[in-house]
Design a protein around this motif. Structure first.
Motif, mmCIF file in Angstrom:
data_model
loop_
_atom_site.group_PDB
_atom_site.id
_atom_site.type_symbol
_atom_site.label_atom_id
_atom_site.label_comp_id
_atom_site.label_asym_id
_atom_site.label_seq_id
_atom_site.Cartn_x
_atom_site.Cartn_y
_atom_site.Cartn_z
ATOM 1 N N ALA A 186 13.220 -2.370 3.861
ATOM 2 C CA ALA A 186 12.073 -1.810 3.362
ATOM 3 C C ALA A 186 10.540 -2.223 4.240
ATOM 4 O O ALA A 186 9.918 -1.782 4.686
ATOM 5 C CB ALA A 186 12.049 -1.945 2.157
ATOM 6 N N ASN A 187 10.785 -3.591 4.328
ATOM 7 C CA ASN A 187 9.729 -4.235 4.984
ATOM 8 C C ASN A 187 9.508 -3.687 6.524
ATOM 9 O O ASN A 187 8.568 -3.675 6.987
ATOM 10 C CB ASN A 187 9.823 -5.790 5.014
ATOM 11 N N ASP A 190 8.041 -0.351 6.614
ATOM 12 C CA ASP A 190 6.908 -0.469 6.348
ATOM 13 C C ASP A 190 5.853 -0.797 7.591
ATOM 14 O O ASP A 190 5.153 -0.030 7.840
ATOM 15 C CB ASP A 190 6.677 -1.504 5.138
ATOM 16 N N HIS A 195 5.196 5.921 5.148
ATOM 17 C CA HIS A 195 4.369 6.087 4.058
ATOM 18 C C HIS A 195 4.736 5.759 2.731
ATOM 19 O O HIS A 195 4.280 5.225 1.847
ATOM 20 C CB HIS A 195 3.592 7.400 4.241
ATOM 21 N N LEU A 197 8.665 4.930 0.721
ATOM 22 C CA LEU A 197 10.232 4.536 0.936
ATOM 23 C C LEU A 197 10.962 5.009 -0.190
ATOM 24 O O LEU A 197 10.543 4.627 -1.462
ATOM 25 C CB LEU A 197 10.296 3.047 1.481
ATOM 26 N N ASP A 199 15.223 4.643 -2.326
ATOM 27 C CA ASP A 199 16.347 3.815 -2.220
ATOM 28 C C ASP A 199 17.383 5.001 -2.045
ATOM 29 O O ASP A 199 17.476 5.826 -2.592
ATOM 30 C CB ASP A 199 16.334 3.133 -3.496
ATOM 31 N N ALA A 210 8.618 12.009 -6.898
ATOM 32 C CA ALA A 210 7.502 11.069 -7.306
ATOM 33 C C ALA A 210 6.766 10.556 -6.376
ATOM 34 O O ALA A 210 5.574 10.111 -6.580
ATOM 35 C CB ALA A 210 8.303 9.696 -7.748
ATOM 36 N N VAL A 211 6.843 10.775 -5.167
ATOM 37 C CA VAL A 211 5.978 10.401 -4.011
ATOM 38 C C VAL A 211 5.343 11.615 -3.040
ATOM 39 O O VAL A 211 4.591 11.465 -2.299
ATOM 40 C CB VAL A 211 6.578 9.326 -2.993
ATOM 41 N N TYR B 3 7.099 -9.925 -6.733
ATOM 42 C CA TYR B 3 6.644 -8.566 -6.980
ATOM 43 C C TYR B 3 6.398 -8.607 -8.417
ATOM 44 O O TYR B 3 5.498 -7.776 -9.089
ATOM 45 C CB TYR B 3 7.794 -7.605 -6.535
ATOM 46 N N LEU B 17 6.618 3.801 -10.735
ATOM 47 C CA LEU B 17 7.235 4.687 -9.705
ATOM 48 C C LEU B 17 6.389 4.426 -8.237
ATOM 49 O O LEU B 17 5.394 3.942 -8.248
ATOM 50 C CB LEU B 17 7.051 6.144 -10.095
ATOM 51 N N PRO B 18 7.333 4.867 -7.095
ATOM 52 C CA PRO B 18 6.606 4.397 -5.845
ATOM 53 C C PRO B 18 5.478 5.058 -5.584
ATOM 54 O O PRO B 18 4.448 4.627 -5.003
ATOM 55 C CB PRO B 18 7.781 4.913 -4.910
ATOM 56 N N GLY B 19 5.257 6.574 -6.135
ATOM 57 C CA GLY B 19 4.004 7.260 -5.895
ATOM 58 C C GLY B 19 2.813 6.484 -6.385
ATOM 59 O O GLY B 19 1.834 6.049 -5.523
ATOM 60 N N ARG B 22 1.832 3.179 -4.604
ATOM 61 C CA ARG B 22 1.197 3.598 -3.210
ATOM 62 C C ARG B 22 -0.370 3.679 -3.645
ATOM 63 O O ARG B 22 -1.304 3.339 -3.024
ATOM 64 C CB ARG B 22 1.770 4.567 -2.640
ATOM 65 N N SER B 27 1.655 -1.525 -0.592
ATOM 66 C CA SER B 27 2.168 -1.061 0.505
ATOM 67 C C SER B 27 3.579 -0.410 0.396
ATOM 68 O O SER B 27 4.103 -0.478 -0.842
ATOM 69 C CB SER B 27 2.641 -2.258 1.598
ATOM 70 N N ALA B 28 3.998 0.496 1.422
ATOM 71 C CA ALA B 28 5.319 1.116 1.195
ATOM 72 C C ALA B 28 6.385 0.219 0.805
ATOM 73 O O ALA B 28 7.048 0.496 -0.267
ATOM 74 C CB ALA B 28 5.650 1.907 2.408
ATOM 75 N N ALA B 29 6.278 -0.854 1.312
ATOM 76 C CA ALA B 29 7.369 -1.899 0.951
ATOM 77 C C ALA B 29 7.242 -2.443 -0.381
ATOM 78 O O ALA B 29 8.234 -2.678 -1.042
ATOM 79 C CB ALA B 29 7.613 -3.048 2.014
ATOM 80 N N GLU B 30 6.081 -2.721 -0.890
ATOM 81 C CA GLU B 30 6.044 -3.235 -2.006
ATOM 82 C C GLU B 30 6.498 -2.257 -3.095
ATOM 83 O O GLU B 30 7.047 -2.552 -4.170
ATOM 84 C CB GLU B 30 4.575 -3.832 -2.335
ATOM 85 N N PHE B 32 8.478 0.172 -2.838
ATOM 86 C CA PHE B 32 9.861 0.342 -2.581
ATOM 87 C C PHE B 32 10.601 -0.722 -3.489
ATOM 88 O O PHE B 32 11.467 -0.679 -4.382
ATOM 89 C CB PHE B 32 10.247 -0.022 -1.400
ATOM 90 N N ASN B 33 10.000 -1.974 -3.337
ATOM 91 C CA ASN B 33 10.717 -3.273 -4.003
ATOM 92 C C ASN B 33 10.462 -3.219 -5.441
ATOM 93 O O ASN B 33 11.173 -3.588 -6.457
ATOM 94 C CB ASN B 33 10.294 -4.240 -3.470
ATOM 95 N N THR B 36 12.986 -0.919 -6.935
ATOM 96 C CA THR B 36 14.408 -1.040 -6.878
ATOM 97 C C THR B 36 14.861 -2.300 -7.634
ATOM 98 O O THR B 36 15.614 -2.694 -8.148
ATOM 99 C CB THR B 36 14.651 -1.066 -5.425
#
Lengths: 336, 49
Positions: A186-187, A190, A195, A197, A199, A210-211, B3, B17-19, B22, B27-30, B32-33, B36
């Protein structure tokens, strides 16, 4: 010259899976460049071809990504001269770049970016051409004309996924959603410019909903096509497209795409050199990619350098690729 | 990076939720984490069946 080759398919842990060998220096054909190979990277096609029976006796040399220096040119070469610093993927029908010298058709080559060293440059050609052809030729996106359109990349942290994210987000102007499974992946995605990610271990559609609006204008499948086929058919937008670079293990049912008038297409980077069709497009795109790199739009996807180009280091690269968990690109550089 | 602390400092509850993450500057990775790792962990704590 030094080279790394194999003379029959073997498992990667076999001591003879890849061997350090000596071969005669190749002679360039009329449109060939003779390139002194300085750095290479490794791709899944290397591991696949290594496990296939050879069509003729002798040693097969793999390697389909290189950065190097032009040593000599064929009689009809127009665009290159000795001393040019170049990069290319080349042709899967010819001996590859895992050798000190390689002949490659000039139409498949461009000058490498000035801002990248040989090792950083060698990571990009095959994956970038694959991603670019998928985005533009197969999915129909045009650079800079994709505002408001969304692309889903299955396998965002792999070699192709890494450069596909960058091209799609930073050059084409797409909103990019990529799949990842680990924090490290994921990192990486990113950093490549994704924009959003999602799972890959969880159902995709709720996460896409959701995104985004949940409707993907394009879906680029870089791994496990069969596993994602149903989800891709559900997520693809009306009039959208799905493009894959990996073989399906079984038949794919195209019928779910009909109500949406959505299309499915394959991308195979070696089609052009294999059939001699529009080969110059690959050289032209690599030249444009070099410009994008030098402008700072695109960055290298090297994740790790494994040392000099020899059989031991190349076997380690194959071993890691076969594990299926590699992030970005593995590169080897220099000769001992 | 924690996190959990990021999520808590920004007032996130169990339904991250991811949306929205963001949209709130992750960030996208944050994002995501958070989705998940954090949300399943919080749900696990909330529903220790």
């Amino acid at each position: 010259m030094k080279a790394i080759g194999f003379n029959q398919p073997r498992a990667i842990d076999d001591i003879h899976a890849l061997e350090d060998i000596q071969l005669d220096l190749p002679s360039p054909g009329p449109r060939d460049l003779l390139v002194s190979v300085q750095a290479i990277s490794v791709n899944p096609i290397d591991t696949k071809l290594r496990q296939r029976p050879l069509e003729q006796p002798g040693y097969r040399v793999l390697g389909f990504d290189a950065a190097g220096i032009v040593e000599a040119v064929g009689s009809e070469v127009e665009n290159f001269k000795a001393g040019d610093r170049v990069w290319y993927a080349g042709s899967a029908q010819r001996q590859g770049s895992n050798a000190q010298y390689q002949c490659v058709d000039e139409r498949l080559v461009s000058r490498k970016p000035d801002s990248l060293g040989m090792q950083e440059a060698a990571a990009l050609p095959l994956t970038a051409l694959t991603a670019w052809e998928a985005l533009e030729d197969q999915l129909g996106f045009r650079p800079g004309e994709c505002q408001g359109k969304t692309l889903l990349i299955i396998g965002g942290a792999g070699g192709v996924g890494s450069i596909a994210i960058q091209l799609a987000a930073r050059y084409f102007g797409l909103t990019v959603i990529a799949t990842a499974g680990r924090e490290q992946s994921a990192n990486w995605c990113d950093a490549m410019g994704a924009h959003h990610l999602v799972d890959y271990r969880q159902p995709l559609q709720p996460q896409l909903d959701a995104v985004s609006d949940g409707q993907m204008d394009g879906i680029f499948v870089t791994q496990n096509l069969d596993d994602y086929w149903q989800a891709a058919c559900q997520a693809v937008a009306p009039l959208g497209g799905i493009c894959a670079i990996v073989d399906a293990r079984g038949p794919l049912d195209l019928n779910p795409l009909k109500p949406k008038s959505a299309r499915f297409s394959w991308e195979f980077m070696f089609t052009r050199p294999l059939f001699g069709r529009r080969m110059q497009q690959q050289g032209d795109r690599l030249a444009e990619l070099a410009t994008l790199v030098d402008k700072g739009v695109i960055q290298t996807t090297v994740s790790e350098g494994l040392g000099p180009i020899n059989a031991n280091n190349l076997k380690e690269a194959h071993r890691r690729l076969e594990s299926g968990s590699t992030i970005g690109k593995l590169v080897l550089a220099g000769w001992e | 990076m924690s996190y959990e602390l990021i999520a808590m400092s920004r007032g996130w509850g169990l339904q991250v939720l991811p949306g929205p993450a963001r949209a709130k500057g992750f960030s996208a990775a944050e994002a995501f984490n958070i989705t998940t790792t954090i949300r399943p962990a919080l749900q696990l704590v909330a529903c220790p069946s």
